[in-house]
Design an enzyme around this catalytic site. Structure first.
Site, PDB file in Angstrom:
ATOM      1  N   ASP A 180      23.072  50.185  92.029  1.00  0.00           N
ATOM      2  CA  ASP A 180      22.632  49.291  90.965  1.00  0.00           C
ATOM      3  C   ASP A 180      21.145  49.512  90.738  1.00  0.00           C
ATOM      4  OD1 ASP A 180      25.167  47.699  90.824  1.00  0.00           O
ATOM      5  OD2 ASP A 180      24.574  47.114  92.846  1.00  0.00           O
TER       6      ASP A 180
ATOM      7  N   ASP B 296      21.143  49.147  96.747  1.00  0.00           N
ATOM      8  CA  ASP B 296      22.433  49.385  97.400  1.00  0.00           C
ATOM      9  C   ASP B 296      22.742  50.847  97.716  1.00  0.00           C
ATOM     10  OD1 ASP B 296      22.843  46.630  97.297  1.00  0.00           O
ATOM     11  OD2 ASP B 296      23.815  46.753  95.336  1.00  0.00           O
TER      12      ASP B 296
ATOM     13  N   ARG C  36      35.589  42.393  91.465  1.00  0.00           N
ATOM     14  CA  ARG C  36      34.996  41.189  90.884  1.00  0.00           C
ATOM     15  C   ARG C  36      35.584  40.958  89.492  1.00  0.00           C
ATOM     16  NH1 ARG C  36      29.319  42.205  91.668  1.00  0.00           N
ATOM     17  NH2 ARG C  36      29.645  41.238  93.694  1.00  0.00           N
TER      18      ARG C  36
ATOM     19  N   ASP D 110      33.314  50.211  89.953  1.00  0.00           N
ATOM     20  CA  ASP D 110      31.945  49.976  90.409  1.00  0.00           C
ATOM     21  C   ASP D 110      31.656  50.936  91.571  1.00  0.00           C
ATOM     22  OD1 ASP D 110      29.911  48.816  92.251  1.00  0.00           O
ATOM     23  OD2 ASP D 110      29.849  47.215  90.771  1.00  0.00           O
TER      24      ASP D 110
ATOM     25  N   ASP E  58      28.826  50.990  93.430  1.00  0.00           N
ATOM     26  CA  ASP E  58      27.871  50.423  94.387  1.00  0.00           C
ATOM     27  C   ASP E  58      26.412  50.498  93.961  1.00  0.00           C
ATOM     28  OD1 ASP E  58      30.151  50.124  96.192  1.00  0.00           O
ATOM     29  OD2 ASP E  58      29.864  52.246  96.627  1.00  0.00           O
TER      30      ASP E  58
ATOM     31  N   ASN F   9      24.844  48.387  86.577  1.00  0.00           N
ATOM     32  CA  ASN F   9      25.856  48.867  87.523  1.00  0.00           C
ATOM     33  C   ASN F   9      26.147  50.333  87.258  1.00  0.00           C
ATOM     34  OD1 ASN F   9      26.780  46.228  88.732  1.00  0.00           O
ATOM     35  ND2 ASN F   9      27.153  45.809  86.566  1.00  0.00           N
TER      36      ASN F   9
END
Length: 175
Positions: free
Chosen positions: A107, A120, A23, A103, A105, A87
Protein backbone atom coordinates in the site's frame (compact mmCIF):
# COMPACT_ATOMS: atom_id res chain seq x y z
CA UNK A 1 -16.87 -6.90 -19.24
CA UNK A 2 -20.02 -5.61 -17.57
CA UNK A 3 -19.75 -2.56 -15.38
CA UNK A 4 -21.86 -0.88 -12.71
CA UNK A 5 -24.25 1.87 -13.75
CA UNK A 6 -23.81 5.45 -12.63
CA UNK A 7 -25.93 6.11 -9.55
CA UNK A 8 -26.10 2.47 -8.52
CA UNK A 9 -24.80 1.15 -5.21
CA UNK A 10 -22.13 -1.54 -5.26
CA UNK A 11 -20.32 -3.65 -2.75
CA UNK A 12 -16.53 -3.76 -3.05
CA UNK A 13 -14.79 -7.05 -2.27
CA UNK A 14 -11.07 -7.63 -1.98
CA UNK A 15 -9.54 -11.08 -2.07
CA UNK A 16 -6.11 -12.52 -1.46
CA UNK A 17 -4.06 -14.33 -4.11
CA UNK A 18 -5.22 -17.72 -2.79
CA UNK A 19 -8.86 -16.79 -3.42
CA UNK A 20 -9.81 -16.14 0.21
CA UNK A 21 -12.03 -13.16 0.94
CA UNK A 22 -10.06 -10.32 2.56
CA UNK A 23 -12.43 -7.38 3.08
CA UNK A 24 -15.89 -6.09 2.06
CA UNK A 25 -16.97 -2.45 1.81
CA UNK A 26 -20.76 -2.57 2.07
CA UNK A 27 -22.02 0.31 -0.06
CA UNK A 28 -20.38 2.66 -2.54
CA UNK A 29 -22.31 4.89 -4.94
CA UNK A 30 -21.04 4.62 -8.52
CA UNK A 31 -20.26 8.11 -9.82
CA UNK A 32 -18.80 6.86 -13.11
CA UNK A 33 -18.87 3.31 -14.39
CA UNK A 34 -17.27 2.13 -17.62
CA UNK A 35 -15.51 -1.05 -18.64
CA UNK A 36 -12.17 0.66 -17.87
CA UNK A 37 -12.80 2.87 -14.84
CA UNK A 38 -15.11 2.91 -11.85
CA UNK A 39 -15.22 5.99 -9.63
CA UNK A 40 -17.28 5.71 -6.47
CA UNK A 41 -18.12 7.68 -3.38
CA UNK A 42 -18.99 6.64 0.14
CA UNK A 43 -19.18 8.05 3.65
CA UNK A 44 -19.05 6.22 6.97
CA UNK A 45 -19.78 2.84 5.45
CA UNK A 46 -19.51 -0.55 7.09
CA UNK A 47 -16.36 -2.54 6.34
CA UNK A 48 -16.20 -6.25 7.17
CA UNK A 49 -12.90 -8.06 7.65
CA UNK A 50 -12.42 -11.73 6.78
CA UNK A 51 -11.85 -12.53 10.46
CA UNK A 52 -15.34 -11.28 11.36
CA UNK A 53 -14.35 -7.87 12.71
CA UNK A 54 -16.14 -4.86 11.30
CA UNK A 55 -15.78 -1.11 11.48
CA UNK A 56 -17.04 2.07 9.81
CA UNK A 57 -15.02 4.45 7.70
CA UNK A 58 -14.55 7.82 9.38
CA UNK A 59 -14.92 10.25 6.51
CA UNK A 60 -16.23 10.72 2.98
CA UNK A 61 -14.07 9.05 0.34
CA UNK A 62 -13.75 8.93 -3.43
CA UNK A 63 -12.56 5.58 -4.81
CA UNK A 64 -10.84 5.04 -8.15
CA UNK A 65 -10.62 1.60 -9.76
CA UNK A 66 -8.95 0.88 -13.09
CA UNK A 67 -9.29 -2.18 -15.31
CA UNK A 68 -5.79 -1.76 -16.77
CA UNK A 69 -3.65 -0.76 -13.79
CA UNK A 70 -2.61 -2.86 -10.80
CA UNK A 71 -3.67 -0.37 -8.13
CA UNK A 72 -6.72 1.45 -6.83
CA UNK A 73 -7.01 4.58 -4.74
CA UNK A 74 -9.19 5.91 -1.96
CA UNK A 75 -9.15 9.68 -1.52
CA UNK A 76 -10.27 10.39 2.05
CA UNK A 77 -11.61 13.87 2.71
CA UNK A 78 -10.49 15.10 6.13
CA UNK A 79 -10.57 18.52 7.77
CA UNK A 80 -6.84 19.03 7.18
CA UNK A 81 -6.81 17.89 3.55
CA UNK A 82 -7.12 14.88 1.28
CA UNK A 83 -5.29 11.71 2.24
CA UNK A 84 -4.99 8.80 -0.18
CA UNK A 85 -4.75 5.14 0.58
CA UNK A 86 -3.55 3.22 -2.46
CA UNK A 87 -3.85 -0.55 -2.71
CA UNK A 88 -1.55 -2.50 -4.99
CA UNK A 89 -3.83 -5.11 -6.44
CA UNK A 90 -5.20 -6.64 -9.58
CA UNK A 91 -7.29 -4.63 -12.01
CA UNK A 92 -10.94 -4.72 -10.96
CA UNK A 93 -13.60 -7.03 -12.27
CA UNK A 94 -17.34 -6.59 -11.83
CA UNK A 95 -20.25 -8.94 -11.69
CA UNK A 96 -23.79 -8.39 -10.42
CA UNK A 97 -22.58 -9.24 -6.90
CA UNK A 98 -19.73 -6.74 -6.46
CA UNK A 99 -16.71 -4.91 -7.78
CA UNK A 100 -13.77 -7.24 -7.02
CA UNK A 101 -9.99 -7.23 -6.99
CA UNK A 102 -7.07 -9.16 -5.51
CA UNK A 103 -5.21 -7.24 -2.80
CA UNK A 104 -1.45 -7.80 -2.97
CA UNK A 105 -0.60 -6.32 0.43
CA UNK A 106 1.58 -3.39 -0.65
CA UNK A 107 0.00 0.00 0.00
CA UNK A 108 1.00 3.60 -0.40
CA UNK A 109 -0.31 6.28 1.94
CA UNK A 110 -0.28 9.78 0.45
CA UNK A 111 -0.53 12.86 2.65
CA UNK A 112 -2.17 16.21 1.74
CA UNK A 113 1.24 17.68 0.82
CA UNK A 114 1.63 14.74 -1.63
CA UNK A 115 4.46 13.11 0.28
CA UNK A 116 3.96 9.37 0.54
CA UNK A 117 5.00 6.25 2.39
CA UNK A 118 5.18 2.69 1.05
CA UNK A 119 3.53 0.36 3.57
CA UNK A 120 3.37 -3.36 4.34
CA UNK A 121 6.50 -4.55 2.53
CA UNK A 122 6.95 -7.18 5.24
CA UNK A 123 3.38 -8.45 4.79
CA UNK A 124 3.95 -8.61 1.03
CA UNK A 125 7.18 -10.62 1.46
CA UNK A 126 5.43 -13.05 3.83
CA UNK A 127 2.39 -13.57 1.60
CA UNK A 128 4.55 -13.80 -1.53
CA UNK A 129 6.18 -16.87 0.01
CA UNK A 130 3.08 -18.32 1.71
CA UNK A 131 0.85 -17.99 -1.36
CA UNK A 132 3.62 -18.58 -3.88
CA UNK A 133 3.13 -15.44 -5.97
CA UNK A 134 4.47 -16.13 -9.47
CA UNK A 135 7.48 -14.09 -10.59
CA UNK A 136 5.29 -12.44 -13.25
CA UNK A 137 2.97 -11.09 -10.52
CA UNK A 138 5.93 -9.87 -8.48
CA UNK A 139 7.33 -8.09 -11.56
CA UNK A 140 3.96 -6.46 -12.32
CA UNK A 141 3.59 -5.28 -8.74
CA UNK A 142 7.12 -3.85 -8.55
CA UNK A 143 6.45 -1.98 -11.82
CA UNK A 144 3.06 -0.82 -10.51
CA UNK A 145 4.61 0.66 -7.36
CA UNK A 146 6.86 2.77 -9.61
CA UNK A 147 3.92 3.68 -11.86
CA UNK A 148 1.77 4.69 -8.90
CA UNK A 149 4.56 6.86 -7.46
CA UNK A 150 4.91 8.49 -10.89
CA UNK A 151 1.17 9.26 -10.92
CA UNK A 152 1.47 10.78 -7.42
CA UNK A 153 4.44 12.94 -8.44
CA UNK A 154 2.72 14.05 -11.66
CA UNK A 155 -0.64 14.64 -9.90
CA UNK A 156 -2.13 12.33 -12.52
CA UNK A 157 -5.58 10.72 -12.49
CA UNK A 158 -7.02 10.54 -8.97
CA UNK A 159 -4.11 12.65 -7.68
CA UNK A 160 -5.05 15.65 -9.80
CA UNK A 161 -5.80 18.47 -7.31
CA UNK A 162 -9.39 18.81 -8.59
CA UNK A 163 -10.23 15.10 -8.92
CA UNK A 164 -11.51 14.32 -5.42
CA UNK A 165 -13.26 17.68 -5.05
CA UNK A 166 -15.08 17.33 -8.37
CA UNK A 167 -16.24 13.77 -7.70
CA UNK A 168 -17.18 14.59 -4.10
CA UNK A 169 -19.52 17.32 -5.40
CA UNK A 170 -21.13 14.72 -7.66
CA UNK A 171 -21.35 12.26 -4.73
CA UNK A 172 -23.27 14.85 -2.69
CA UNK A 173 -25.96 14.94 -5.41
CA UNK A 174 -26.73 11.26 -4.75
CA UNK A 175 -27.01 11.50 -0.97
Amino acid sequence: MSFPKTGSKVQIQSYKHNGSLHRIWEETIVLKGTSNIVIGGNDRILVKEADGRHWRTREPAICYFDAKHWFNTIGMIRSDGIYYYCNLGSPFSYDEEALKYIDYDLDIKVFPDMTYTLLDEDEYALHRKQMNYPKAIDDILQYSVKELISWINQRKGPFDPQFVEMWYERFLQYR
